[in-house]
Motif scaffolding. Structure first.
Motif, PDB file in Angstrom:
ATOM      1  N   LYS A   1       0.903  -1.222   0.056  1.00 57.34           N
ATOM      2  CA  LYS A   1      -0.061   0.134   0.058  1.00 57.34           C
ATOM      3  C   LYS A   1       0.779   1.315   0.082  1.00 57.34           C
ATOM      4  O   LYS A   1       1.873   1.065   0.478  1.00 57.34           O
ATOM      5  CB  LYS A   1      -0.686  -0.170   1.126  1.00 57.34           C
ATOM      6  N   PRO A   2       0.440   2.272  -0.725  1.00 55.17           N
ATOM      7  CA  PRO A   2       1.298   3.627  -0.608  1.00 55.17           C
ATOM      8  C   PRO A   2       1.304   4.105   0.686  1.00 55.17           C
ATOM      9  O   PRO A   2       0.402   4.201   1.596  1.00 55.17           O
ATOM     10  CB  PRO A   2       0.433   4.387  -1.202  1.00 55.17           C
ATOM     11  N   VAL A   3       2.522   4.511   1.132  1.00 53.53           N
ATOM     12  CA  VAL A   3       2.697   4.945   2.652  1.00 53.53           C
ATOM     13  C   VAL A   3       2.473   6.480   2.509  1.00 53.53           C
ATOM     14  O   VAL A   3       3.006   7.123   1.848  1.00 53.53           O
ATOM     15  CB  VAL A   3       4.181   4.754   3.183  1.00 53.53           C
ATOM     16  N   GLU A   4       1.672   6.954   3.481  1.00 54.59           N
ATOM     17  CA  GLU A   4       1.218   8.383   3.673  1.00 54.59           C
ATOM     18  C   GLU A   4       2.491   8.767   4.317  1.00 54.59           C
ATOM     19  O   GLU A   4       2.588   8.577   5.617  1.00 54.59           O
ATOM     20  CB  GLU A   4      -0.060   8.549   4.120  1.00 54.59           C
ATOM     21  N   PRO A   5       2.744  10.152   3.855  1.00 57.36           N
ATOM     22  CA  PRO A   5       3.913  10.564   4.816  1.00 57.36           C
ATOM     23  C   PRO A   5       3.387  11.287   6.078  1.00 57.36           C
ATOM     24  O   PRO A   5       2.126  11.539   6.040  1.00 57.36           O
ATOM     25  CB  PRO A   5       4.297  11.829   4.049  1.00 57.36           C
ATOM     26  N   ALA A   6       3.984  11.402   7.254  1.00 54.66           N
ATOM     27  CA  ALA A   6       3.504  11.774   8.564  1.00 54.66           C
ATOM     28  C   ALA A   6       3.438  13.467   8.149  1.00 54.66           C
ATOM     29  O   ALA A   6       3.853  13.968   7.606  1.00 54.66           O
ATOM     30  CB  ALA A   6       4.539  11.592   9.500  1.00 54.66           C
ATOM     31  N   PRO A   7       2.246  13.837   8.896  1.00 55.67           N
ATOM     32  CA  PRO A   7       1.883  15.327   8.663  1.00 55.67           C
ATOM     33  C   PRO A   7       3.182  16.118   9.282  1.00 55.67           C
ATOM     34  O   PRO A   7       3.827  15.655  10.432  1.00 55.67           O
ATOM     35  CB  PRO A   7       0.696  15.391   9.451  1.00 55.67           C
ATOM     36  N   GLN A   8       3.511  17.317   8.731  1.00 59.52           N
ATOM     37  CA  GLN A   8       4.249  18.146   9.213  1.00 59.52           C
ATOM     38  C   GLN A   8       3.862  19.301   9.579  1.00 59.52           C
ATOM     39  O   GLN A   8       2.894  19.860   9.095  1.00 59.52           O
ATOM     40  CB  GLN A   8       5.432  18.289   8.146  1.00 59.52           C
ATOM     41  N   LEU A   9       4.380  20.032  10.545  1.00 63.13           N
ATOM     42  CA  LEU A   9       3.981  21.291  11.186  1.00 63.13           C
ATOM     43  C   LEU A   9       4.219  22.387  10.094  1.00 63.13           C
ATOM     44  O   LEU A   9       5.271  22.635   9.775  1.00 63.13           O
ATOM     45  CB  LEU A   9       4.624  21.536  12.483  1.00 63.13           C
ATOM     46  N   GLY A  10       3.149  23.175   9.575  1.00 60.92           N
ATOM     47  CA  GLY A  10       3.259  24.268   9.021  1.00 60.92           C
ATOM     48  C   GLY A  10       4.145  25.382   9.530  1.00 60.92           C
ATOM     49  O   GLY A  10       4.003  25.384  10.905  1.00 60.92           O
ATOM     50  N   SER A  11       4.783  26.222   8.840  1.00 62.01           N
ATOM     51  CA  SER A  11       5.733  27.150   9.318  1.00 62.01           C
ATOM     52  C   SER A  11       4.897  28.670   9.531  1.00 62.01           C
ATOM     53  O   SER A  11       4.376  29.037   8.672  1.00 62.01           O
ATOM     54  CB  SER A  11       6.966  27.621   8.618  1.00 62.01           C
ATOM     55  N   PHE A  12       5.084  29.085  10.609  1.00 58.12           N
ATOM     56  CA  PHE A  12       4.627  30.517  10.934  1.00 58.12           C
ATOM     57  C   PHE A  12       5.437  31.353  12.148  1.00 58.12           C
ATOM     58  O   PHE A  12       5.883  30.627  13.188  1.00 58.12           O
ATOM     59  CB  PHE A  12       3.300  30.452  11.341  1.00 58.12           C
TER      60      PHE A  12
END
Length: 176
Positions: free
Chosen positions: A29-40
């Motif tokens: 199955k395709p591996v979903e990347p872990a969510p990354q914190l957006g930059s602000f």
């Protein structure tokens, strides 16, 4: 050809039915990347330029800041002291509230909540905003400057001390 009786057909059907989940599990199955914190982040240069929009004579006489974090959390803190000649502390603080809100919106973040208040010596403002799974809380305070900073200012100058604190964190989307 084989002559199958009912019992043999039942056992083979049972073996095949119980094997199907294991065969499906072997399919990659395709591996979903872990969510990354957006930059602000609000840079020191942003703060200085915003204050100078209201008072072109404003000078930063003291300042420090730091930031740290990883892919799922972030925090930043800064403390800056400015001298003002052409604007009041209230005008500058009000302008900073507006400019920070504008920056949040211009970077396509959604402001979920904001508010603030004024006390005897301290003005405050906060923003809660998100983009996808990234959430931030940003706090802005106008605190009384120290006696040392007041002494360093000229007689015709006001002193404003601005503290910023932001926290970023991931909030996973709820599954339907």
């Amino acid at each position: 050809m084989f002559k199958w009786n009912f019992r043999q057909m039942f056992y083979w059907t049972l073996v095949i039915a119980l094997s199907i989940p294991y065969v499906i599990a072997l399919i990659p199955k395709p591996v979903e990347p872990a969510p990354q914190l957006g930059s602000f982040l609000i840079d020191d240069s942003d703060l200085t330029s915003w204050i100078q929009e209201v008072d072109s004579t404003a000078k930063c006489i003291d300042g420090m800041g730091g930031a740290g974090g990883g892919s799922s959390s972030f925090s930043a803190e800064s403390n800056h002291v400015f001298t003002l000649k052409d604007a009041t502390v209230k005008e500058v603080f009000s302008h900073l509230e507006h400019r920070i809100g504008s920056k949040i919106k211009s970077m396509d973040w959604e402001i979920l909540e904001s508010g603030g208040g004024s006390g005897t010596d301290i003005d405050s403002q906060y923003f809660v905003f998100n983009k996808g799974v990234s959430h931030y809380r940003l706090y802005l305070w106008n605190v009384p400057p120290s006696e040392k900073h007041r002494k360093n200012a000229a007689a015709d100058e006001q002193v404003i001390q601005i503290k910023l604190f932001s926290i970023g964190y991931l909030v996973p989307k709820e599954e339907d």
